[in-house]
Scaffold this motif. Structure first.
Motif, PDB file in Angstrom:
ATOM      1  N   MET A   1       7.535  79.833  35.941  1.00 30.19           N
ATOM      2  CA  MET A   1       8.012  79.157  37.139  1.00 30.19           C
ATOM      3  C   MET A   1       8.869  80.128  37.957  1.00 30.19           C
ATOM      4  O   MET A   1       9.656  80.891  37.404  1.00 30.19           O
ATOM      5  CB  MET A   1       8.806  77.909  36.745  1.00 30.19           C
ATOM      6  CG  MET A   1       9.166  76.995  37.892  1.00 30.19           C
ATOM      7  SD  MET A   1       9.952  75.451  37.297  1.00 30.19           S
ATOM      8  CE  MET A   1       8.586  74.687  36.446  1.00 30.19           C
ATOM      9  N   GLN A  10      13.397  73.170  33.221  1.00 33.45           N
ATOM     10  CA  GLN A  10      12.083  72.609  32.950  1.00 33.45           C
ATOM     11  C   GLN A  10      12.197  71.565  31.848  1.00 33.45           C
ATOM     12  O   GLN A  10      12.775  71.812  30.798  1.00 33.45           O
ATOM     13  CB  GLN A  10      11.101  73.702  32.532  1.00 33.45           C
ATOM     14  CG  GLN A  10       9.666  73.201  32.397  1.00 33.45           C
ATOM     15  CD  GLN A  10       8.693  74.322  32.100  1.00 33.45           C
ATOM     16  OE1 GLN A  10       8.918  75.104  31.191  1.00 33.45           O
ATOM     17  NE2 GLN A  10       7.619  74.394  32.867  1.00 33.45           N
ATOM     18  N   ARG A  12      11.305  69.585  28.782  1.00 34.90           N
ATOM     19  CA  ARG A  12      10.514  69.808  27.579  1.00 34.90           C
ATOM     20  C   ARG A  12      10.769  68.670  26.597  1.00 34.90           C
ATOM     21  O   ARG A  12      11.840  68.063  26.600  1.00 34.90           O
ATOM     22  CB  ARG A  12      10.886  71.143  26.931  1.00 34.90           C
ATOM     23  CG  ARG A  12      10.497  72.354  27.757  1.00 34.90           C
ATOM     24  CD  ARG A  12      10.877  73.654  27.064  1.00 34.90           C
ATOM     25  NE  ARG A  12      10.364  74.798  27.789  1.00 34.90           N
ATOM     26  CZ  ARG A  12       9.157  75.321  27.621  1.00 34.90           C
ATOM     27  NH1 ARG A  12       8.353  74.798  26.694  1.00 34.90           N
ATOM     28  NH2 ARG A  12       8.748  76.349  28.329  1.00 34.90           N
ATOM     29  N   ALA A  17       6.527  71.872  27.312  1.00 36.13           N
ATOM     30  CA  ALA A  17       6.747  71.441  28.685  1.00 36.13           C
ATOM     31  C   ALA A  17       6.022  70.120  28.929  1.00 36.13           C
ATOM     32  O   ALA A  17       4.968  69.856  28.340  1.00 36.13           O
ATOM     33  CB  ALA A  17       6.237  72.502  29.658  1.00 36.13           C
ATOM     34  N   ASN A 181       1.082  75.138  38.204  1.00 31.45           N
ATOM     35  CA  ASN A 181       2.437  75.144  37.619  1.00 31.45           C
ATOM     36  C   ASN A 181       3.098  73.773  37.751  1.00 31.45           C
ATOM     37  O   ASN A 181       4.267  73.660  38.123  1.00 31.45           O
ATOM     38  CB  ASN A 181       3.307  76.222  38.286  1.00 31.45           C
ATOM     39  CG  ASN A 181       2.691  77.603  38.195  1.00 31.45           C
ATOM     40  OD1 ASN A 181       2.130  77.963  37.169  1.00 31.45           O
ATOM     41  ND2 ASN A 181       2.766  78.365  39.279  1.00 31.45           N
ATOM     42  N   CYS A 182       2.327  72.742  37.456  1.00 29.98           N
ATOM     43  CA  CYS A 182       2.809  71.365  37.618  1.00 29.98           C
ATOM     44  C   CYS A 182       3.702  70.970  36.453  1.00 29.98           C
ATOM     45  O   CYS A 182       3.444  71.330  35.309  1.00 29.98           O
ATOM     46  CB  CYS A 182       1.635  70.395  37.674  1.00 29.98           C
ATOM     47  SG  CYS A 182       0.324  70.845  38.810  1.00 29.98           S
ATOM     48  N   GLY A 183       4.730  70.213  36.751  1.00 23.08           N
ATOM     49  CA  GLY A 183       5.577  69.706  35.681  1.00 23.08           C
ATOM     50  C   GLY A 183       6.795  68.997  36.223  1.00 23.08           C
ATOM     51  O   GLY A 183       6.975  68.857  37.441  1.00 23.08           O
ATOM     52  N   VAL A 185      10.955  68.811  36.384  1.00 24.70           N
ATOM     53  CA  VAL A 185      12.145  69.643  36.274  1.00 24.70           C
ATOM     54  C   VAL A 185      13.378  68.813  36.590  1.00 24.70           C
ATOM     55  O   VAL A 185      13.309  67.827  37.333  1.00 24.70           O
ATOM     56  CB  VAL A 185      12.088  70.861  37.230  1.00 24.70           C
ATOM     57  CG1 VAL A 185      10.940  71.791  36.867  1.00 24.70           C
ATOM     58  CG2 VAL A 185      11.982  70.409  38.686  1.00 24.70           C
ATOM     59  N   ARG A 196       7.494  68.811  40.286  1.00 23.93           N
ATOM     60  CA  ARG A 196       7.312  69.973  41.147  1.00 23.93           C
ATOM     61  C   ARG A 196       6.003  70.665  40.816  1.00 23.93           C
ATOM     62  O   ARG A 196       5.466  70.550  39.712  1.00 23.93           O
ATOM     63  CB  ARG A 196       8.472  70.974  41.032  1.00 23.93           C
ATOM     64  CG  ARG A 196       8.522  71.671  39.726  1.00 23.93           C
ATOM     65  CD  ARG A 196       8.709  73.172  39.607  1.00 23.93           C
ATOM     66  NE  ARG A 196       8.701  74.029  40.721  1.00 23.93           N
ATOM     67  CZ  ARG A 196       7.729  74.900  40.969  1.00 23.93           C
ATOM     68  NH1 ARG A 196       6.637  74.948  40.184  1.00 23.93           N
ATOM     69  NH2 ARG A 196       7.807  75.724  41.971  1.00 23.93           N
ATOM     70  N   ARG A 228       7.773  69.228  45.866  1.00 25.67           N
ATOM     71  CA  ARG A 228       8.391  68.356  44.867  1.00 25.67           C
ATOM     72  C   ARG A 228       8.191  66.902  45.279  1.00 25.67           C
ATOM     73  O   ARG A 228       7.837  66.596  46.426  1.00 25.67           O
ATOM     74  CB  ARG A 228       9.888  68.644  44.742  1.00 25.67           C
ATOM     75  CG  ARG A 228      10.689  68.344  46.000  1.00 25.67           C
ATOM     76  CD  ARG A 228      12.185  68.332  45.724  1.00 25.67           C
ATOM     77  NE  ARG A 228      12.972  68.198  46.943  1.00 25.67           N
ATOM     78  CZ  ARG A 228      13.246  67.038  47.537  1.00 25.67           C
ATOM     79  NH1 ARG A 228      12.792  65.895  47.035  1.00 25.67           N
ATOM     80  NH2 ARG A 228      13.977  67.013  48.643  1.00 25.67           N
TER      81      ARG A 228
END
Length: 353
Positions: A1, A10, A12, A17, A181-183, A185, A196, A228
């Motif tokens: 990221m 991030q 987890r 993740a 790079n989705c996830g 945060v 994001r 985001r």
């Protein structure tokens, strides 16, 4: 990221993740992915362990219809594919304890002036008040008001054939924006969790940012190509997720999935549905769209083979063939994830060392 202006953590869970989840209503956040070339066996065992015998019978019949459909010509495959999808849907509804009318709940809808036409913008469906398809729509809590949709509108709103749609209708701009790079945060100072992602490098960022739906916004504090979620949820200890935090993240995931779609594969490819010209955006989930479109094609295949032949010989034959060929993997993957709450991935084949 990428480095960001805010101090972001991030999210987890158990060392992994937390990405967006395929399941919409009951995702098991943080569960390990199931690596399999086909979810049929896993889901059958899951239903059997849970004592969901009625749902298991529907699921097994769905698999049998799917098996028989393999290798069939496009003229005939829609009939068996539709009954596979119908029974998989019944399995989902039954497993979730949702009562449903056994009727299909969807019928032909073609304007009187266009009867006999084989154009995709003339052939359509009408969703009835009761039946399997409207029950699926209710399960997903869909907000769409219109009960009638043309095949062209349905295909336009399907992410897994959208590129094919745009190559077929060459003046159409793509509606689905690819993201990476989705996830989730957490902002360390506010203890708020956001979704994001980065808009992929092959897409002009400024243009894409202007076309984002209201649920998302570009924000350079999250990275140079980052977007985001506008909404966020509380998380008091981002490094040690509580049961409440997991529920909050699942709720955020559900709220975003009205504009966040995936294509299944060895890794899910995620897309945001943007605002663009073209056919009408349909506020429904992908399985509802697929089930409705396949019902219409199955009826044409059964009752009007000459019209089916005309469709497959026409200028939109590639789009139609891609839908018939690709819809089963996408539909069953979505229903399987929704049933079990876990995500299915096709395993990568590693070279021998």
């Amino acid at each position: 990221m990428d480095e960001a202006s805010r101090e972001l953590i991030q999210i987890r869970f158990r060392g992994r993740a937390v990405p967006p989840h395929k399941a919409i209503l009951a995702p098991v956040i943080g569960a390990r992915n199931v690596l399999t070339n086909s979810p049929w066996t896993y889901v059958a065992l899951w239903l059997k362990r849970g004592g969901k015998d009625r749902a298991l019978l529907y699921w097994q019949q769905a698999q049998e219809f799917h098996k028989v459909s393999l290798g069939l010509a496009p003229q005939s495959a829609p009939l068996l594919l539709y009954y596979s999808f119908l029974n998989a849907t019944k399995a989902l509804l039954s497993a979730k304890g949702i009562a449903f009318n056994e009727r299909h709940g969807v019928s032909e809808h073609t304007a009187a002036s266009q009867r006999g036409s084989s154009a995709l913008n003339h052939l359509g469906i009408k969703i009835q008040q009761h039946g399997v398809l409207p029950s699926l729509s209710s399960y997903y809590q869909e907000t769409e008001v219109s009960k009638t949709h043309t095949l062209q509108e349905l295909f336009f709103n399907m992410v897994f054939i959208h590129r094919t749609y745009c190559l077929t209708y060459t003046s159409q701009s793509e509606m689905f924006i690819p993201i990476a790079n989705c996830g989730f945060v957490a902002d360390k100072s506010s203890k708020q969790v956001y979704f994001r992602a980065d808009i992929t490098k092959n897409v002009p960022f400024t243009t894409a940012a202007k076309r984002l739906p209201a649920l998302f916004v570009a924000d350079d504090e999250f990275g140079p190509r980052a977007i985001r979620s506008v909404a966020s949820v509380a998380c008091q200890k981002p490094g040690k997720l509580s049961a409440t935090a997991l529920v909050n993240i699942a709720d955020l995931n559900r709220s975003l999935r009205s504009e966040l779609f995936f294509i299944n594969g060895t890794e899910p490819l995620w897309y945001i549905r943007s605002v663009t010209r073209g056919p009408r955006r349909i506020e429904r989930q992908l399985p509802t769209l697929i089930l409705g479109a396949m019902h219409r094609l199955s009826e044409i295949s059964r009752y009007n083979p000459p019209q089916m032949a005309s469709l497959l010989a026409g200028q939109k034959n590639w789009l139609l063939s891609e839908f018939i060929q690709m819809s089963a993997e996408q539909f069953i993957d979505e229903i399987a994830s929704e049933l079990t709450g876990v995500q299915f991935l096709v395993p990568n084949i590693r070279a021998a060392s």
